[in-house]
Design an enzyme around this catalytic site. Structure first.
Site: not given
Ligand code: G3P
Length: 217
Positions: A87
């Site tokens: 990633k």
């Molecule tokens: O993996 C990255 C992403 O899915 C993060 O999600 O909920 O922290 O905005 P969030």
């Protein structure tokens, strides 16, 4: 549509895998820290444990922000397990790293995508997946789903192989709307995946079936 779970929590990963609908896992440094996984050795061991718990792709994020660092880290991550997807953040050196890994046949997930232009650049650089963060766009009153639609149009126009991995998915309607638009993958929490199960008429209907069966026996 592929279902990935967005967590580093092994119990939740195993629960989603047991459901039989899981295609992969995404992690990020915040999710790893949330599980208390710190220190290089523990982090690498945890990625290995995740790979052993599921059969699909497992995204592991680099911490470096310069090309050489990303290459070094990404190569070490990719060598850990064949299911690892490196990633990489959407920054200038990240684009170079995407091209480097793509040329080497190593899978990548370009993260922190917030615009169609960034998604176009990542596809040009050969990213396997792009991760538009729809929930974080919604958080600032921008419609994350519009971004998914824009990327879908662009990728279809030119038949890019890069898969749209809708990330920062927070709830069931995000999943359903991403499926309607044609996102290739969604990554979300276990609560959103299991939330798809729920309907009061299913519960009511099942209760009635069981009650009628009991009456007849
Ligand atoms: O993996 C990255 C992403 O899915 C993060 O999600 O909920 O922290 O905005 P969030």
């Amino acid at each position: 549509m592929k279902f990935f779970i967005d967590t580093a929590n092994l119990d939740q990963i195993k629960e989603a895998e047991a459901l039989g609908v899981l295609d992969g896992v995404t992690t990020n440094p915040s999710l790893m820290a949330k599980e208390g996984i710190t220190g290089q050795e523990n982090i690498l061991n945890h990625y290995k444990a995740i790979c052993e718990a599921v059969s699909g792709d497992v995204s592991a994020e680099v911490i470096s922000v310069d090309f050489e660092g990303m290459v070094k880290e990404g190569e070490a991550l990719a060598a850990l397990h064949p299911q690892i997807v490196v990633k990489i953040p959407m920054i200038e050196d990240g684009v170079k790293a995407l091209r480097y890994f793509s040329d080497k046949g190593i899978k990548t997930n370009c993260t922190l995508i917030f615009s169609a232009g960034q998604a176009l650049l990542a596809a040009k650089a050969g990213a396997t997946y792009v991760s538009p963060f729809i929930g974080r766009l919604d958080d600032i009153s921008m419609d994350g789903l519009i971004l998914i639609e824009e990327i879908r149009d662009i990728y279809d126009n030119y038949a890019f192989d890069t898969e749209i991995l809708a990330a920062s998915v927070r709830h069931t309607m995000h999943i359903i709307n991403c499926a309607k638009i044609g996102a290739d993958v969604m990554t979300g929490p276990l609560s959103a995946i299991k939330g798809l199960l729920n309907h009061p008429l299913t519960d009511k209907g099942l209760a009635q079936f069981l009650a009628d069966h009991k009456k007849g026996n």
